[in-house]
Design an enzyme around this catalytic site. Structure first.
Site, short mmCIF file in Angstrom:
data_model
loop_
_atom_site.label_atom_id
_atom_site.label_comp_id
_atom_site.label_asym_id
_atom_site.label_seq_id
_atom_site.Cartn_x
_atom_site.Cartn_y
_atom_site.Cartn_z
N ARG A 1 -36.17 29.14 22.97
CA ARG A 1 -35.17 29.34 23.81
C ARG A 1 -33.92 28.51 23.79
NH1 ARG A 1 -38.88 32.74 25.98
NH2 ARG A 1 -38.98 34.66 25.55
N LYS B 1 -20.22 26.49 19.43
CA LYS B 1 -19.94 27.72 18.87
C LYS B 1 -21.58 27.40 18.01
CE LYS B 1 -16.18 30.35 20.01
NZ LYS B 1 -14.79 30.72 19.27
N GLU C 1 -6.58 21.70 10.89
CA GLU C 1 -7.13 21.41 11.89
C GLU C 1 -5.98 20.53 13.35
OE1 GLU C 1 -8.28 24.54 13.57
OE2 GLU C 1 -9.59 25.32 11.88
N LYS D 1 -10.44 19.63 21.71
CA LYS D 1 -10.96 20.43 21.86
C LYS D 1 -11.46 20.27 22.74
CE LYS D 1 -13.99 23.36 19.27
NZ LYS D 1 -14.48 24.18 18.18
N GLU E 1 -14.88 31.70 26.30
CA GLU E 1 -13.77 32.38 26.00
C GLU E 1 -13.26 33.42 26.65
OE1 GLU E 1 -13.94 32.02 21.52
OE2 GLU E 1 -12.31 32.95 21.55
N ARG F 1 -9.88 28.77 25.66
CA ARG F 1 -10.69 29.03 23.84
C ARG F 1 -9.51 29.48 23.28
NH1 ARG F 1 -16.83 27.23 23.38
NH2 ARG F 1 -16.18 26.30 21.13
N ASN G 1 -7.67 29.03 18.44
CA ASN G 1 -7.57 30.57 17.41
C ASN G 1 -6.18 30.29 16.44
OD1 ASN G 1 -9.55 31.59 16.71
ND2 ASN G 1 -9.22 32.98 16.81
N HIS H 1 -5.32 31.45 13.27
CA HIS H 1 -6.38 31.99 12.37
C HIS H 1 -6.00 33.58 12.54
CE1 HIS H 1 -7.68 27.88 13.70
NE2 HIS H 1 -9.09 27.97 13.21
N HIS I 1 -7.40 34.25 8.80
CA HIS I 1 -9.07 34.44 7.87
C HIS I 1 -8.47 35.31 7.31
CE1 HIS I 1 -11.03 33.53 12.48
NE2 HIS I 1 -11.45 32.43 11.31
N HIS J 1 -10.46 26.38 4.97
CA HIS J 1 -10.48 26.93 5.89
C HIS J 1 -8.94 26.42 6.26
CE1 HIS J 1 -10.27 28.91 9.74
NE2 HIS J 1 -10.83 27.41 10.13
#
Ligand code: GLY
Length: 381
Positions: A126, A148, A190, A232, A242, A255, A259, A262, A266, A278
């Site tokens: 955990r 993330k 980015e 960031k 988020e 957050r 994106n 993005h 994507h 990317h």
């Protein structure tokens, strides 16, 4: 070449940690790993040759840990690393090593390794500590910071994962020396994105410096990395999970602002079978949302052009010839950022002022796409 001493950027919040940026930073690892008796290094097979550099300082005996048990878990690279099978192989290995709650996972690799290793650490017992040593520019300025983690499944990319903040991040710019130029340029996608959503100084640095000078040893690249990481950090400290802002009040989207560009990116990545990098797709996606904001939210034409100049200057694509608008639109509609059937985009009200644009008209979407594909050369900016 001598370099300025490393910079330490602190990430506050419930699980605070440091991001250290500089050159040849392996000496910082023991401090981040602490008194862990066992360390598992997760890396792609292709980077096993770099492991020795970080194992050295970790293996040094200390009064608290006279002997450390270091295991290297090398496996596939890229998205192939982010599978349940690879995660399971890591869990099996941790079980064999008798990995306890006070032991530590270290990731060494790009964003896929960070995602996989972070997820393995989040799920083992955990949650055990993880330290990230990103080896790509993209991972330094994005994946390694903010907690993330995740893997891909048949249902889609990143659908299984957890928020699990690292205990520390080492952005060792010396590791970028052998990164292919195209990967470095893709990482700048980015970085430039961070300039538009939060830090105009990034844009100035890109616009006023010779792009050929943006090499790993350059102080300008270092400043760009520091600034992008700070963007960031600021965003994730304010909105780790988020939860977001409100499109009704025009508040900062939290957050979700990361994106920027993005949603189309994507869709393009998917249409291109992930053969496009990317950062390249993000560059096209940012020009697209600038065009969209021009039509739907009054973003001035000069700012749209500034997107083309900044991304184009570092060598990123600013137009796209490939999948049809209809196909990309269908993919965007199932993007996880859509709510219900409504498409949502992060757009700019100005440089440094991201807002949510919900439910733009198909006419505006199509016109913005045509401006990016170049099939509407006469579009009046
Ligand atoms: N890569 C986007 C985020 O970390 O939220």
């Amino acid at each position: 070449m001598s370099h300025a001493p490393e910079s330490v950027l602190h990430v506050g919040g419930a699980s605070p940690y440091d991001v250290v940026i500089g050159h040849h930073l392996a000496g910082h690892l023991p401090g981040m790993v602490g008194d862990a008796v066992r360390v598992a290094i997760i890396c792609p097979d292709s980077l096993e040759h770099l492991v020795e550099e970080i194992v050295g300082p970790l293996a040094e005996p200390t009064p608290a840990v006279p002997e450390r048990d270091i295991t290297v878990l090398a496996g596939p690279d890229g998205e192939e690393a982010k599978s349940a099978e690879v995660a399971n192989a890591c869990w099996e290995a941790l079980g064999e090593e008798g990995f306890t709650r006070s032991d530590v996972v270290v990731t060494l690799g790009g964003g896929a390794t960070t995602d996989l290793g972070g997820f393995v650490a989040a799920s083992w017992l955990r949650g055990v500590k993880v330290v990230h040593v990103p080896t790509t520019l993209l991972a330094m300025v994005d994946a390694a910071v903010g907690g993330k983690t995740g893997i891909n499944t048949a249902a889609g990319k990143n659908l299984v994962g957890a928020f699990h903040e690292p205990a520390g991040v080492l952005c060792d710019l010396a590791l970028l020396e052998t990164l292919p130029t195209e990967e470095l340029i893709a990482g700048l996608g980015e970085v430039v994105k961070c300039g538009f959503i939060a830090d105009p100084e990034i844009l100035r640095l890109v616009e006023e410096n010779d792009p050929a000078d943006l090499v790993p040893a350059s102080p300008v690249l270092r400043e760009l990395v520091e600034r992008a990481v700070q963007v960031k950090i600021d965003v994730v400290v304010a909105d780790l999970k988020e939860a977001g802002g409100s499109e009704l009040t025009g508040a900062h989207p939290g957050r979700e602002a990361l994106n920027y560009g993005h949603t189309l990116a994507h869709a393009i990545e998917r249409a291109e079978g992930y053969e496009i990098r990317h950062g390249e797709a993000v560059s096209i996606g940012c020009v697209f949302v600038a065009e969209l904001a021009h039509r739907a939210a009054g973003l001035p034409a000069e700012l749209v052009e500034r997107h083309r100049t900044a991304f184009g200057r570092v060598g990123l694509p600013i137009s796209y010839e490939g999948a049809d608008f209809e196909d990309l639109l269908a993919t965007m509609r199932v993007d996880k950022k859509s709510r219900g059937n409504q498409l949502r985009f992060i757009v700019l009200a100005d440089v440094g002022r991201p807002i949510v644009l919900a439910g733009p008209s198909e006419e505006h979407l199509r016109a913005a796409f045509e401006a990016v594909t170049g099939s509407d050369a006469d579009v009046d900016l």
